[in-house]
Design an enzyme around this catalytic site. Structure first.
Site, PDB file in Angstrom:
ATOM      1  N   SER A 238       0.810  -1.274   0.013  1.00  0.00           N
ATOM      2  CA  SER A 238      -0.080   0.113  -0.070  1.00  0.00           C
ATOM      3  C   SER A 238       0.977   1.320  -0.049  1.00  0.00           C
ATOM      4  CB  SER A 238      -0.902   0.055   1.095  1.00  0.00           C
ATOM      5  OG  SER A 238      -0.311  -0.540   2.309  1.00  0.00           O
TER       6      SER A 238
ATOM      7  N   ASP B 215       2.447  -4.120  12.084  1.00  0.00           N
ATOM      8  CA  ASP B 215       1.859  -4.824  11.094  1.00  0.00           C
ATOM      9  C   ASP B 215       2.711  -6.145  11.155  1.00  0.00           C
ATOM     10  OD1 ASP B 215       0.655  -5.351   8.896  1.00  0.00           O
ATOM     11  OD2 ASP B 215       1.778  -4.136   7.352  1.00  0.00           O
TER      12      ASP B 215
HETATM   13  N1  LIG Z   1      14.806  -5.276   2.255  1.00  0.00           N
HETATM   14  C1  LIG Z   1      14.128  -6.005   1.634  1.00  0.00           C
HETATM   15  N2  LIG Z   1      14.821  -7.057   1.111  1.00  0.00           N
HETATM   16  C2  LIG Z   1      13.928  -7.814   0.251  1.00  0.00           C
HETATM   17  N3  LIG Z   1      12.648  -7.742  -0.011  1.00  0.00           N
HETATM   18  C3  LIG Z   1      12.156  -6.703   0.478  1.00  0.00           C
HETATM   19  C4  LIG Z   1      12.745  -5.832   1.310  1.00  0.00           C
HETATM   20  N4  LIG Z   1      12.014  -4.953   1.843  1.00  0.00           N
HETATM   21  C5  LIG Z   1      10.581  -5.407   1.373  1.00  0.00           C
HETATM   22  N5  LIG Z   1      10.762  -6.381   0.626  1.00  0.00           N
HETATM   23  C6  LIG Z   1       9.742  -7.173  -0.092  1.00  0.00           C
HETATM   24  O1  LIG Z   1       8.594  -6.207  -0.552  1.00  0.00           O
HETATM   25  C7  LIG Z   1       7.512  -6.460   0.032  1.00  0.00           C
HETATM   26  C8  LIG Z   1       6.724  -5.170   0.492  1.00  0.00           C
HETATM   27  O2  LIG Z   1       7.527  -4.405   1.232  1.00  0.00           O
HETATM   28  P1  LIG Z   1       7.079  -3.502   2.393  1.00  0.00           P
HETATM   29  O3  LIG Z   1       6.094  -4.463   3.333  1.00  0.00           O
HETATM   30  O4  LIG Z   1       7.918  -2.828   3.087  1.00  0.00           O
HETATM   31  O5  LIG Z   1       5.837  -2.627   1.815  1.00  0.00           O
HETATM   32  P2  LIG Z   1       4.628  -1.953   2.067  1.00  0.00           P
HETATM   33  O6  LIG Z   1       4.119  -1.115   0.849  1.00  0.00           O
HETATM   34  O7  LIG Z   1       4.668  -1.254   3.349  1.00  0.00           O
HETATM   35  O8  LIG Z   1       3.609  -3.095   2.156  1.00  0.00           O
HETATM   36  P3  LIG Z   1       2.360  -3.508   3.106  1.00  0.00           P
HETATM   37  O9  LIG Z   1       1.157  -2.788   2.442  1.00  0.00           O
HETATM   38  O10 LIG Z   1       2.175  -4.700   2.841  1.00  0.00           O
HETATM   39  O11 LIG Z   1       2.505  -2.682   4.401  1.00  0.00           O
HETATM   40  C9  LIG Z   1       7.775  -7.440   1.312  1.00  0.00           C
HETATM   41  O12 LIG Z   1       6.745  -8.122   1.814  1.00  0.00           O
HETATM   42  C10 LIG Z   1       9.036  -8.053   1.125  1.00  0.00           C
HETATM   43  O13 LIG Z   1       8.704  -9.111   0.182  1.00  0.00           O
END
Ligand SMILES: Nc1ncnc2c1ncn2[C@@H]1O[C@H](COP(=O)(O)OP(=O)(O)OP(=O)(O)O)[C@@H](O)[C@H]1O
Length: 497
Positions: free
Chosen positions: A186, A302
């Site tokens: 998101s 989360d």
């Molecule tokens: N440092 C990292 N190394 C490898 N993959 C990563 C890393 N950070 C995030 N990811 C991948 O990217 C995905 C999404 O990252 P993140 O959860 O930080 O985004 P978000 O937009 O906050 O997602 P959500 O809406 O689920 O909260 C993670 O589920 C993971 O698979």
């Protein structure tokens, strides 16, 4: 900003043609390479009159064109090797020095940039030619026919959701080369990049172009920095941040690159149950991370399999990522947080919450890993509360009294039907029916999933629990103990064993 978590329809996971968000996007990024390219890869150090990239938020101008990851063309690896970064760097340095042998650092700055642009401007779009002046150092810029051709037509950098449109081999901030999309959420996108300054792989989280998300991203950066400052040796199971800046109106967070998340791991294992010994290894690391978070008065908010990532090349080691919803205990902004399946009752009912909500989510995650399916796969909040009540009985009266959201779930004490019109009977399912494994594991999970947060185990208490302390072979012994001893006293069992 109030961050509203996008609830996933996790039931979709099990349908034949469904794929999780992250995997779907990752597979998109692996689309076939097309056409011929003029991709070139240089390392060059060019100093501009502007501030240092490392320490400054890089300024960005209006958004212009970028290109879909799907349409990327790239030079075959064999050709890339012809012009190695080292050779090009040496060439450029030699070239600059020969033009200005007695240059001081100051005039090298001007000269270097001028020469750089003169030399390579045909490899940059008009927009890049403008923005390059904002960077003190240039390490990498992707060059391919499509980029130069399409930039003129399609003067937009973002898609309709505010995501930066990415394409393979393009640059981020003239330093990071986009390799592949790792996930999407998101908040924005996360991609694997090659840092051409350090020649190392990193993950770059590119936040959507939105004022609200940008301010929440600032909180994420602040929390990651607090965590990292308190973990200088990178010993805690917490993601490490390397840098952050703004690129084309998007906040970018550079972090260490981790491996698959636990949900992706479940997919790769066809949602088979994980061995209890592995679940325990994960649990210990997560509990230690929680202890660390609690000591700094930080709530993750989360915890779910998608946000627990394997460490590359380290067996069964994990790290907790995505602090995008996190907050300091003293600075709770949102009343409504957590992904639905893992949402604690106090959040659901609108009661004051604390670090205990992460313990609740952990309980749900552990059962999910042991079962291969979510513990409370609810389609809506009413269903979630009913699923919880099904195994745990009616909401305790003291919690109901404090709840500011009880009218969403009950009408004068009567349970309201969920969105499918169903009403589940409290206590109609035994906990042991939904939680696999031995008694100790059952007890551990029950203590994570106490209704009242103040009754839940703290991470410290959890680390002392017999399930954590007992080696897996010892668990076999308890099976021979009389069943009355196995009801609620795991600590007693420990002593007997
Ligand atoms: N440092 C990292 N190394 C490898 N993959 C990563 C890393 N950070 C995030 N990811 C991948 O990217 C995905 C999404 O990252 P993140 O959860 O930080 O985004 P978000 O937009 O906050 O997602 P959500 O809406 O689920 O909260 C993670 O589920 C993971 O698979």
């Amino acid at each position: 900003m109030r961050r509203i978590k996008v609830d996933r329809l996790r039931t979709l996971r099990f349908s034949s043609n469904s794929r999780p968000r992250t995997t779907k996007n990752a597979s998109n990024s692996r689309s076939p390479k097309q056409g011929k390219t003029l991709m070139s890869k240089f390392h060059a150090v060019v100093m501009s009159q502007e501030k240092s990239f490392d320490n400054e938020m890089v300024r960005s101008k209006n958004s212009f064109a970028s290109y879909q990851l799907n349409h990327v063309t790239s030079r075959p690896l064999s050709k890339l090797r012809v012009s190695t970064p080292v050779k090009r760097t040496k060439f450029l340095q030699k070239f600059l020095l020969s033009k200005s042998p007695e240059a001081t650092e100051t005039n090298v700055k001007e000269y270097t940039l001028g020469k750089f642009i003169k030399q390579f401007k045909h490899e940059l779009t008009d927009y890049e030619l403008g923005e390059v002046f904002s960077y003190k150092f240039i390490y990498y810029w992707g060059v391919f026919e499509e980029k130069l051709a399409r930039a003129e037509i399609n003067k937009v950098f973002d898609d309709e959701k505010g995501n930066l449109i990415l394409y393979k081999r393009d640059h981020i901030a003239f330093r990071y080369e986009i390799i592949r999309l790792l996930g999407q959420g998101s908040f924005g996108q996360v991609c694997e990049c090659l840092d051409h300054k350090d020649n190392s792989k990193v993950a770059v989280k590119i936040i959507k172009n939105s004022k609200n998300l940008a301010s929440q991203a600032q909180v994420e950066i602040k929390i990651l920095k607090i965590l990292n400052e308190n973990d200088p040796n990178n010993e805690q199971s917490i993601l490490h941040i390397k840098d952050s800046f703004i690129f084309r109106n998007h906040i970018c967070i550079i972090t260490e690159l981790l491996g698959k998340n636990l949900y992706e791991l479940q997919i790769s294992k066809n949602f088979c149950s994980f061995p209890i010994s592995l679940i325990k290894k994960f649990a210990i690391q997560i509990l230690n991370a929680f202890k660390f978070l609690e000591s700094l008065k930080i709530i993750h908010c989360d915890i779910k399999p998608e946000n627990i990532l394997l460490m590359p090349n380290e067996r069964s080691k994990i790290k907790i990522a995505d602090f995008g919803s996190s907050c300091l205990l003293s600075e709770k902004i949102f009343t409504y947080i957590q992904s639905r399946f893992y949402r604690a009752p106090e959040v659901l009912l609108g009661i004051n919450y604390g670090c205990g909500i992460d313990m609740w989510s952990l309980g749900c995650v552990l059962v999910e890993l042991a079962n291969g399916k979510p513990l409370f796969p609810a389609d809506c909040e009413r269903e979630l509360l009913q699923l919880i009540m099904e195994v745990k009985g009616f909401v305790p009266p003291d919690m109901l009294l404090q709840s500011i959201r009880k009218n969403k779930f009950f009408n004068q004490g009567e349970i309201l039907p969920d969105k499918h019109g169903n009403i589940r009977k409290p206590l109609s399912v035994k906990f042991s029916e939904v939680v696999p494994g031995d008694y100790l594991f059952l007890d551990f999970v029950e203590r994570c999933l106490e209704w009242e947060p103040w009754k839940r185990m703290t991470p410290e208490e959890a680390l002392e629990h017999s399930w954590i302390k007992t080696h897996d072979t010892e668990n076999i012994l308890e099976k021979s103990l009389p069943s009355r001893l196995l009801r609620r006293k795991p600590f007693l069992i420990k002593k007997l064993v």
